[in-house]
Scaffold this active site. Structure first.
Site, short mmCIF file in Angstrom:
data_model
loop_
_atom_site.label_atom_id
_atom_site.label_comp_id
_atom_site.label_asym_id
_atom_site.label_seq_id
_atom_site.Cartn_x
_atom_site.Cartn_y
_atom_site.Cartn_z
N GLU A 111 -6.72 -4.13 -26.89
CA GLU A 111 -5.52 -3.17 -27.14
C GLU A 111 -4.81 -3.56 -28.42
O GLU A 111 -3.49 -3.46 -28.38
CB GLU A 111 -4.57 -3.02 -25.84
CG GLU A 111 -5.26 -2.29 -24.69
CD GLU A 111 -4.39 -1.96 -23.58
OE1 GLU A 111 -3.29 -2.27 -23.75
OE2 GLU A 111 -4.89 -1.26 -22.79
N GLU B 243 -10.42 -0.19 -18.99
CA GLU B 243 -9.32 -0.30 -17.94
C GLU B 243 -9.14 1.22 -17.48
O GLU B 243 -9.28 2.21 -18.44
CB GLU B 243 -8.00 -0.74 -18.59
CG GLU B 243 -8.14 -2.41 -18.97
CD GLU B 243 -6.64 -2.82 -19.41
OE1 GLU B 243 -5.87 -1.97 -19.37
OE2 GLU B 243 -6.78 -3.90 -20.23
#
Ligand code: NAG
Length: 429
Positions: A212, A314
């Site tokens: 991320e 995710e």
């Protein structure tokens, strides 16, 4: 003919003549045919206050005085005490039984977040080490129970996103100092060297260069440079697939021309990791269940058309941001207007901590089940090669806890069982 025309020409002929085998295959995992059904081991080797609030509550006092991330957690304790507390956490939060149970639930994969500090410390870092021993244990248990794994570099020096789960909240200095990049590269080298070996051949099917990175706030050229460099490091050490996170550029084929085999035939086995949550803005929270499902299904369609094979690394069952400290220690939730929002969408009463009976209420249970099933369908569609639920377990957050969601019959068993058929308009099982 100039170079770009040659590229274009070869791109067209390549596309026409070989519609599917875009990437060289290796024996570790075939991302063009095999779907990942996985879980993230969140909150273990990298602390997250919302996953294990008891570790942060142990400091007592007001929330405003508590450490907000692992960096400050270790700083508050000092090295000796931090090491004691963390050794206890690492050795108890995940044990062999967890891996056995994953396998029984039909999972075939785990994603294991780990921070740079497990491998190398910056001068003056308060972090403590010892995580690698547990990573190695986890990989051995994976081998025993037929699970594959990604090693996911979840925090890099200076932080790549300012999230608490990078180790250091509200800081974004990864790219500001070449030293930070150098340490990141050095850590990646250690990971590539140590986990490309035959010992892990049957387990490690991906190394994720960085989790991320927050694309819109970073220098994109530097990020791409790092991805190219990271690819080379992993290839210098072997054949482990290279996982690149989409940096929150999820649409418009943003990554198609990065590390693309058709542009550079030396490139192979690069997988894009997408993360999908629909709860971190008021607009998303306001969606009703049918809209949530529609959004998930559309993501499945869009990502089916990307150049790279991709995985949803995710996602969650959560339909609210109510979990205590999900948005950070000493922060509330948008859902009940206690954080960044001045009117409530609902209350968080049943959701802040585990209210098991609330989730057994049939209308609540079936709503969550519908959302979970839709996402499982959407994320195993065409070139979207599987899903990795966030996370395997928590201290007491049902929306985020795979184990508890299975026991509530919200996550289906077997995983392919459906109460809501064909929600996305494509049948994936
Ligand atoms: C990596 O492997 C080398 C050689 O086996 C070993 O000495 C070193 O401790 C390992 N490092 C990590 C971080 O596992």
């Amino acid at each position: 003919m100039n170079l770009s025309l040659i590229y274009l020409f070869s791109l067209i002929t390549f596309t026409l003549s070989s519609p599917i085998k875009l990437q060289k295959r290796n024996s570790r995992w075939d991302y063009s045919s095999d779907d990942i059904y996985g879980v993230n081991i969140g909150g273990w080797l990298v602390l997250e206050p919302y996953i294990t609030p008891s570790l942060f509550d142990a400091f007592g006092g007001e929330d405003s005085t508590k450490p907000v991330d692992e960096y400050h957690f270790t700083q508050y304790y000092g090295k000796d005490n931090a090491e004691k507390v963390l050794q206890n956490h690492w050795s108890t939060f995940m044990t062999e039984d967890d891996f056995e149970l994953m396998s029984q639930y039909g999972l075939n994969f785990v994603r294991i977040p780990i921070g740079y500090w497990a491998f190398e410390l910056l001068d003056n870092d308060p972090y403590v080490q010892g995580q690698v021993e547990y990573l190695n244990k986890a990989l051995k248990w994976c081998a025993k129970y037929n699970l594959k794994a990604w090693i996911d570099l979840h925090g890099v020096p200076g932080s790549q996103n300012g999230f608490d789960n990078s180790g250091l909240r509200d800081t974004l200095t990864w790219q500001n100092d070449q030293k930070n990049i150098d340490v990141t590269v050095s850590v990646l080298k250690t990971i590539a060297e140590n986990y490309s070996t035959d010992e892990y051949k049957d387990v490690v099917i991906g190394i994720e260069l960085v989790n991320e990175p927050i694309g819109h706030d970073l220098d994109e050229t530097k990020l791409e440079d790092y991805y190219n460099q990271g690819y080379d490091i992993i290839r210098e050490n072997g054949d482990v697939p290279v996982i690149i996170h989409d940096a929150f550029y999820q649409l418009d084929h943003h990554w198609d021309n990065i590390l693309n085999t058709q542009i550079d035939p030396n490139i192979w086995d690069v997988i894009v990791d997408h993360h999908h949550y629909q709860i971190f803005s008021v607009d998303e929270l306001k969606r009703d269940i049918d809209d949530h499902v529609k959004v998930a299904c559309n993501l499945g369609w869009q990502e089916a058309n990307e150049y790279h094979y991709n995985v949803v690394g995710e996602w969650t069952a959560a339909l609210t941001d109510c979990a205590k400290w999900l948005n950070g220690v000493n922060r509330g939730a948008r859902w009940d207007a206690t954080f960044q929002n001045d009117y409530a969408i609902g209350t968080c009463d049943h959701l802040f901590t585990a209210d098991y009976s609330y989730f057994q209420d049939e209308s609540v249970r079936s709503m969550y089940r519908k959302y979970v099933e839709a996402q499982m369908d959407a994320y195993t569609h065409s070139k979207v090669m599987g899903w990795i639920f966030w996370c395997w377990k928590t201290e007491n957050l049902i929306e985020w806890d795979f184990k508890q969601l299975v026991s509530l019959n919200i996550i289906p068993q077997p995983l392919t069982s459906r109460e809501y058929y064909n929600q996305c308009g494509y049948v994936t099982y």
